[in-house]
Structures are given as structure tokens and as C-alpha cells.
Motif scaffolding. Structure first.
Motif, PDB file in Angstrom:
ATOM      1  N   ASP A 185      -7.723  -5.120   1.249  1.00 52.10           N
ATOM      2  CA  ASP A 185      -7.822  -3.660   1.204  1.00 52.10           C
ATOM      3  C   ASP A 185      -7.268  -3.156  -0.123  1.00 52.10           C
ATOM      4  O   ASP A 185      -6.054  -3.141  -0.350  1.00 52.10           O
ATOM      5  CB  ASP A 185      -7.022  -3.053   2.370  1.00 52.10           C
ATOM      6  CG  ASP A 185      -7.249  -1.550   2.506  1.00 52.10           C
ATOM      7  OD1 ASP A 185      -7.831  -0.944   1.583  1.00 52.10           O
ATOM      8  OD2 ASP A 185      -6.838  -0.974   3.534  1.00 52.10           O
ATOM      9  N   ASN A 232      -8.607  -0.069  -1.394  1.00 50.33           N
ATOM     10  CA  ASN A 232      -9.081   1.307  -1.478  1.00 50.33           C
ATOM     11  C   ASN A 232      -8.141   2.191  -2.300  1.00 50.33           C
ATOM     12  O   ASN A 232      -6.921   1.972  -2.305  1.00 50.33           O
ATOM     13  CB  ASN A 232      -9.196   1.917  -0.078  1.00 50.33           C
ATOM     14  CG  ASN A 232     -10.514   1.607   0.609  1.00 50.33           C
ATOM     15  OD1 ASN A 232     -11.346   0.874   0.088  1.00 50.33           O
ATOM     16  ND2 ASN A 232     -10.700   2.165   1.793  1.00 50.33           N
ATOM     17  N   ARG A 266      -3.817  -0.834  -1.232  1.00 49.71           N
ATOM     18  CA  ARG A 266      -4.485   0.466  -1.245  1.00 49.71           C
ATOM     19  C   ARG A 266      -3.532   1.598  -1.627  1.00 49.71           C
ATOM     20  O   ARG A 266      -2.319   1.509  -1.480  1.00 49.71           O
ATOM     21  CB  ARG A 266      -5.130   0.762   0.109  1.00 49.71           C
ATOM     22  CG  ARG A 266      -4.161   1.008   1.258  1.00 49.71           C
ATOM     23  CD  ARG A 266      -4.921   1.391   2.520  1.00 49.71           C
ATOM     24  NE  ARG A 266      -5.604   2.668   2.352  1.00 49.71           N
ATOM     25  CZ  ARG A 266      -6.718   3.008   3.004  1.00 49.71           C
ATOM     26  NH1 ARG A 266      -7.286   2.155   3.840  1.00 49.71           N
ATOM     27  NH2 ARG A 266      -7.258   4.185   2.812  1.00 49.71           N
ATOM     28  N   SER A 316       0.814  -1.211   0.000  1.00 51.18           N
ATOM     29  CA  SER A 316       0.000   0.000   0.000  1.00 51.18           C
ATOM     30  C   SER A 316       0.851   1.267   0.000  1.00 51.18           C
ATOM     31  O   SER A 316       2.027   1.252   0.361  1.00 51.18           O
ATOM     32  CB  SER A 316      -0.929   0.000   1.218  1.00 51.18           C
ATOM     33  OG  SER A 316      -0.184  -0.076   2.423  1.00 51.18           O
TER      34      SER A 316
END
Length: 220
Positions: free
Chosen positions: A159, A161, A137, A113
Motif C-alpha cells: 500500500d 497510496n 501510504r 503510513s
């Protein structure tokens, strides 16, 4: 003697993979990787960000989070066959995710991420059967959610996002019975949220808001 020779060979494999990975890093502004050098007086287990398994001495964890690094992920990381945790978050890595990561059969945590990765999520990602935590993410990943994600039966965190993932949310995500956290907001998804997501009995957190407006709750 044969056992010692085999162990040394495999440690050398880890060492080689890490040095090739280091060579793909174009900027290390704080010299965190300065001790990543071959030396008769030290072990790769002493290198910054590296943790080795106490029993067999192989690389168990590679954690280079928040080091300001710039570069790409070398496909050679797939040769770290005993790797359990890979955390490169909060850096400036870019480029595509190498399909060779699927060779990390023991991997439980993959956190990439807050980088600048682009391209699609490899369909081979479903081969990481031991994976429990997957965070991609805040990158620039595109394409669709691979159906192979449904093979990650041990997954607890997903995750994605803040990317550019598009298409629909596959009903196959409903097969992830151990999933506790599902974040797929701030993407370009469309269509209907499948009813199967609401059957995830272990789910504790679900973030899906701020899709483009065409996304809506499932229809009866």
C-alpha cells in the motif's frame, strides 16, 4: 553460563537501539515513552509499545501507532534483529527511510503510513524477504518503484497510496504471487499498467485510479 551471557548481551543491544531511537523523537506530547528508561527493577519488555518473544526474550514487536510522536527513524532500529512487526503509523515522523531497516531479516509487517516521510524508497527494501505487509501510504515519498520490490515473494499487502511516486509501474510486480492487496493510487505514475499485474492470482483488491492522466490500461 555462556548462553546466559550471550542472551544478556543481545538484550542490551535491543535496549541500546531503542534508547537511541527514543533520542531521535523530539516530541512525545502524551508521555507514552516515559517508562523507556533503564531500571534494575523492570525490563524493556515492559516498555510502552514493546512486545518480546516469550522464548528468547528479544524484542518481537514495536508498535507506537497513533501516539502523536514527532521525530525521525534512527538507523539503530536495524539492530533489532528479532523484530517481526514495526508499526509507526499515524504519527508525525519525518525524514528519509534509513537503509539500515533492511537488516531486519525477520520483519513481516512494516507500517509507516500516515506520517511525513520524504525522499525515495530505498532500493534495499527488496532485502526484507520475510515481509508480508508493507504500508507506506499517506507520506511524501518520491522517486520510482524500486525493481527490488519483486524480491518480496511473501508479500500480501503493498500500500503506497497518496505519495509522489513517479515513473512507470514495473512489470516485475507481477512476480508477487502472494499479493492480495495492491494500492498505488494518488501518485504521479505514468505510462501503461503492465499486463503482468493481471496475472496475480491471489489479488483481491487493486487500487490504481487517480494517477496522472497519462496512465492507462495495458495495450494488447
Amino acid at each position: 553460563m555462556l548462553s546466559l551471557a550471550w542472551s544478556k548481551t543481545n538484550i542490551t543491544t535491543d535496549e541500546s537501539a531503542l534508547l537511541v531511537f527514543k533520542s531521535s523523537i523530539t516530541s512525545d506530547p502524551y508521555n507514552f515513552l516515559a517508562n523507556w528508561t533503564v531500571s534494575s527493577s523492570s525490563s524493556l519488555c515492559d516498555w510502552a509499545g514493546i512486545t518480546c518473544n516469550v522464548g528468547h526474550g528479544r524484542v518481537h514487536s514495536l508498535n507506537l501507532s497513533d501516539m502523536g510522536l514527532i521525530g525521525t527513524i534512527s538507523p539503530h532500529l536495524g539492530n533489532l534483529s528479532f523484530l517481526v512487526e514495526l508499526d509507526l503509523s499515524y504519527n508525525n515522523f519525518y525524514g528519509h527511510l534509513p537503509k539500515e531497516l533492511v537488516q531486519l531479516h525477520r520483519l513481516k509487517l512494516l507500517n509507516l503510513s500516515f506520517n511525513e516521510f520524504d525522499g525515495v524508497v530505498p532500493t534495499t527494501i527488496g532485502g526484507l524477504h520475510a515481509l508480508q505487509h508493507l504500508s507506506l501510504r499517506n507520506n511524501s515519498l518520491s522517486g520510482i518503484i524500486p525493481l527490488s520490490v519483486s524480491n518480496l515473494s511473501r508479500l500480501e499487502t503493498l500500500d503506497w497510496n497518496f505519495n509522489f511516486i513517479e515513473g512507470t509501474i514495473p512489470a516485475e510486480i507481477g512476480k508477487l504471487k502472494n499479493l492480495k492487496i495492491l494500492r498505488i493510487a494518488y501518485n504521479k505514475l505514468s505510462g501503461i499498467i503492465p499486463h503482468a499485474i493481471f496475472n496475480l492470482s491471489s489479488l483481491e483488491l487493486l487500487s490504481w485510479q487517480h494517477f496522472i492522466r497519462r496512465v492507462k490500461l495495458y495495450e494488447v
